[in-house]
Design a protein around this motif. Structure first.
Motif, PDB file in Angstrom:
ATOM      1  N   VAL A 110      -9.890  12.596  12.410  1.00 36.55           N
ATOM      2  CA  VAL A 110      -8.521  12.717  12.928  1.00 36.55           C
ATOM      3  C   VAL A 110      -7.739  13.646  12.184  1.00 36.55           C
ATOM      4  CG1 VAL A 110      -6.500  11.501  14.010  1.00 36.55           C
ATOM      5  CG2 VAL A 110      -8.723  10.359  13.825  1.00 36.55           C
ATOM      6  N   PRO A 111      -7.753  15.159  12.330  1.00 36.51           N
ATOM      7  CA  PRO A 111      -7.272  15.890  11.750  1.00 36.51           C
ATOM      8  C   PRO A 111      -5.828  15.858  12.026  1.00 36.51           C
ATOM      9  CG  PRO A 111      -8.977  16.846  12.600  1.00 36.51           C
ATOM     10  CD  PRO A 111      -8.639  15.577  13.138  1.00 36.51           C
ATOM     11  N   ASP A 112      -5.104  15.633  13.187  1.00 39.12           N
ATOM     12  CA  ASP A 112      -3.617  15.337  13.341  1.00 39.12           C
ATOM     13  C   ASP A 112      -3.120  14.071  13.209  1.00 39.12           C
ATOM     14  OD1 ASP A 112      -4.897  14.097  15.664  1.00 39.12           O
ATOM     15  OD2 ASP A 112      -3.655  14.988  17.139  1.00 39.12           O
ATOM     16  N   LEU A 113      -3.619  13.418  12.182  1.00 44.44           N
ATOM     17  CA  LEU A 113      -3.146  11.941  12.177  1.00 44.44           C
ATOM     18  C   LEU A 113      -1.824  11.750  11.822  1.00 44.44           C
ATOM     19  CD1 LEU A 113      -4.027   9.022  11.284  1.00 44.44           C
ATOM     20  CD2 LEU A 113      -4.082   9.726   8.904  1.00 44.44           C
ATOM     21  N   LYS A 114      -0.986  10.889  12.293  1.00 45.12           N
ATOM     22  CA  LYS A 114       0.276  10.525  12.215  1.00 45.12           C
ATOM     23  C   LYS A 114       0.118   9.321  11.537  1.00 45.12           C
ATOM     24  CE  LYS A 114       5.024  10.126  13.996  1.00 45.12           C
ATOM     25  NZ  LYS A 114       5.505  10.156  15.158  1.00 45.12           N
ATOM     26  N   VAL A 115       1.011   8.623  10.517  1.00 45.12           N
ATOM     27  CA  VAL A 115       1.106   7.544   9.889  1.00 45.12           C
ATOM     28  C   VAL A 115       2.581   6.998  10.281  1.00 45.12           C
ATOM     29  CG1 VAL A 115       0.746   6.014   8.137  1.00 45.12           C
ATOM     30  CG2 VAL A 115      -0.619   7.991   8.513  1.00 45.12           C
ATOM     31  N   THR A 116       2.659   6.041  10.803  1.00 42.27           N
ATOM     32  CA  THR A 116       4.018   5.443  10.969  1.00 42.27           C
ATOM     33  C   THR A 116       4.133   4.105  10.332  1.00 42.27           C
ATOM     34  OG1 THR A 116       4.116   6.707  13.217  1.00 42.27           O
ATOM     35  CG2 THR A 116       5.846   4.620  12.683  1.00 42.27           C
ATOM     36  N   VAL A 117       5.152   4.023   9.480  1.00 41.66           N
ATOM     37  CA  VAL A 117       5.300   2.662   8.808  1.00 41.66           C
ATOM     38  C   VAL A 117       6.544   2.038   9.665  1.00 41.66           C
ATOM     39  CG1 VAL A 117       5.895   1.571   6.729  1.00 41.66           C
ATOM     40  CG2 VAL A 117       4.710   3.689   6.691  1.00 41.66           C
ATOM     41  N   ALA A 118       6.112   0.963  10.541  1.00 40.57           N
ATOM     42  CA  ALA A 118       7.072   0.482  11.387  1.00 40.57           C
ATOM     43  C   ALA A 118       8.141  -0.537  10.657  1.00 40.57           C
ATOM     44  CB  ALA A 118       6.314  -0.270  12.265  1.00 40.57           C
ATOM     45  N   GLN A 119       7.512  -1.083   9.655  1.00 41.04           N
ATOM     46  CA  GLN A 119       8.480  -2.121   8.920  1.00 41.04           C
ATOM     47  C   GLN A 119       7.809  -2.166   7.512  1.00 41.04           C
ATOM     48  OE1 GLN A 119       8.774  -6.149  10.035  1.00 41.04           O
ATOM     49  NE2 GLN A 119       7.157  -5.787  11.488  1.00 41.04           N
ATOM     50  N   ARG A 120       8.623  -2.240   6.703  1.00 44.10           N
ATOM     51  CA  ARG A 120       8.054  -2.736   5.194  1.00 44.10           C
ATOM     52  C   ARG A 120       8.942  -3.872   4.622  1.00 44.10           C
ATOM     53  NH1 ARG A 120       7.782   2.421   2.052  1.00 44.10           N
ATOM     54  NH2 ARG A 120       5.709   2.485   3.121  1.00 44.10           N
ATOM     55  N   LEU A 121       8.319  -4.864   3.819  1.00 41.90           N
ATOM     56  CA  LEU A 121       8.994  -5.953   3.280  1.00 41.90           C
ATOM     57  C   LEU A 121       8.818  -5.822   1.787  1.00 41.90           C
ATOM     58  CD1 LEU A 121       7.724  -7.229   6.269  1.00 41.90           C
ATOM     59  CD2 LEU A 121       8.885  -9.097   5.285  1.00 41.90           C
ATOM     60  N   VAL A 122       9.836  -5.929   0.942  1.00 44.18           N
ATOM     61  CA  VAL A 122       9.865  -6.002  -0.322  1.00 44.18           C
ATOM     62  C   VAL A 122      10.408  -7.252  -0.955  1.00 44.18           C
ATOM     63  CG1 VAL A 122      10.524  -4.712  -2.567  1.00 44.18           C
ATOM     64  CG2 VAL A 122      10.433  -3.431  -0.382  1.00 44.18           C
ATOM     65  N   VAL A 123       9.496  -7.884  -1.836  1.00 42.46           N
ATOM     66  CA  VAL A 123       9.763  -9.013  -2.338  1.00 42.46           C
ATOM     67  C   VAL A 123       8.838  -9.172  -3.533  1.00 42.46           C
ATOM     68  CG1 VAL A 123       9.814 -11.883  -2.138  1.00 42.46           C
ATOM     69  CG2 VAL A 123       9.852 -10.180  -0.204  1.00 42.46           C
ATOM     70  N   ALA A 124       9.792  -9.420  -4.693  1.00 35.54           N
ATOM     71  CA  ALA A 124       9.196  -9.260  -6.243  1.00 35.54           C
ATOM     72  C   ALA A 124       8.263  -7.960  -6.320  1.00 35.54           C
ATOM     73  CB  ALA A 124       8.326 -10.606  -6.454  1.00 35.54           C
ATOM     74  N   ASP A 125       7.031  -8.233  -6.836  1.00 31.19           N
ATOM     75  CA  ASP A 125       6.023  -7.069  -7.312  1.00 31.19           C
ATOM     76  C   ASP A 125       5.415  -6.979  -5.841  1.00 31.19           C
ATOM     77  OD1 ASP A 125       4.427  -9.244  -7.399  1.00 31.19           O
ATOM     78  OD2 ASP A 125       3.569  -8.363  -8.993  1.00 31.19           O
ATOM     79  N   ARG A 126       5.372  -7.494  -4.608  1.00 27.60           N
ATOM     80  CA  ARG A 126       4.827  -7.258  -3.386  1.00 27.60           C
ATOM     81  C   ARG A 126       5.426  -6.470  -2.365  1.00 27.60           C
ATOM     82  NH1 ARG A 126       0.281 -10.958  -4.314  1.00 27.60           N
ATOM     83  NH2 ARG A 126       0.657 -11.197  -6.500  1.00 27.60           N
ATOM     84  N   ILE A 127       4.734  -5.772  -1.704  1.00 26.16           N
ATOM     85  CA  ILE A 127       5.324  -4.728  -0.837  1.00 26.16           C
ATOM     86  C   ILE A 127       4.435  -5.003   0.389  1.00 26.16           C
ATOM     87  CG2 ILE A 127       5.834  -2.540   0.039  1.00 26.16           C
ATOM     88  CD1 ILE A 127       6.218  -3.288  -3.618  1.00 26.16           C
ATOM     89  N   VAL A 128       4.935  -5.286   1.748  1.00 22.02           N
ATOM     90  CA  VAL A 128       4.085  -5.300   2.948  1.00 22.02           C
ATOM     91  C   VAL A 128       4.487  -4.188   3.879  1.00 22.02           C
ATOM     92  CG1 VAL A 128       3.570  -7.016   4.680  1.00 22.02           C
ATOM     93  CG2 VAL A 128       3.932  -7.941   2.532  1.00 22.02           C
ATOM     94  N   SER A 129       3.576  -3.546   4.102  1.00 24.22           N
ATOM     95  CA  SER A 129       3.758  -2.616   5.197  1.00 24.22           C
ATOM     96  C   SER A 129       2.966  -2.675   6.490  1.00 24.22           C
ATOM     97  CB  SER A 129       3.204  -1.300   4.589  1.00 24.22           C
ATOM     98  OG  SER A 129       4.183  -1.033   3.536  1.00 24.22           O
TER      99      SER A 129
END
Length: 187
Positions: A110-129
């Motif tokens: 998929v050479p025209d790949l687009k990555v969208t991060v809809a939401q990100r949660l940051v808590v302590a040393d963990r990040i959920v995307s």
């Protein structure tokens, strides 16, 4: 225990409408790749100092920029030498070479790949995307040559950041949808 969070709406620095339609994801330079993958919504523990948040997010921003353009420089800024993929797909090598191999294969498909991060949660040393991958299957994957089939599937990552690098990743991708969209799995 009630947790207070701060929601930060984040606008992408480079709206997709401003990118040329023919530009492949690998053509994004590192700065543009990071800007293009900034989260649409950032949710942070209210008691987290701004400097701590920035320290945790620097390697995470590099990691998703890497998924958008395959840059070895961004990958090196993102993950540590002791990186462990806790949900390693079959056939993918463990450690830093795993994401490198996966990105190379996916950008070839998929050479025209687009990555969208809809939401990100940051808590302590963990990040959920929560992520959305879109593009067109114009390359090759699994012995099949693409014919421009649209690709649109989601993924969720939980990463741990230590000493300025991502050391652990637990992830789930909707690979079945991807394989169905490119004709390698029955719908």
């Amino acid at each position: 225990m009630k947790t207070h969070v701060t929601r930060i709406a984040v606008a992408a620095a480079i709206p997709s409408a401003m990118l040329p339609a023919s530009a492949g994801a690998a053509r994004l330079d590192d700065q543009a790749a990071i800007a293009a993958t900034r989260p649409q919504e950032l949710i942070v523990a209210a008691d987290m100092p701004t400097a701590e948040r920035a320290r945790l997010l620097a390697p995470v921003d590099a990691f998703y920029g890497f998924w958008a353009n395959g840059s070895a420089t961004l990958l090196a800024r993102a993950i540590g030498a002791d990186f462990v993929d806790h949900t390693l797909p079959a056939g993918r090598p463990q450690g830093p070479s795993g994401p490198a191999a996966a990105s190379k294969a996916f950008l070839a498909a998929v050479p025209d790949l687009k990555v969208t991060v809809a939401q990100r949660l940051v808590v302590a040393d963990r990040i959920v995307s929560h992520l959305r991958f879109t593009g067109h299957f114009t390359g090759s994957f699994g012995g099949r040559q693409g014919r421009g089939e649209p690709v649109d599937f989601i993924a969720t990552d939980i990463v741990r950041v230590r000493d300025g690098r991502i050391t652990d990743n637990w992830h789930l991708e909707d690979n079945l949808t991807f394989l169905q969209q490119i004709g390698l799995a029955a719908r």
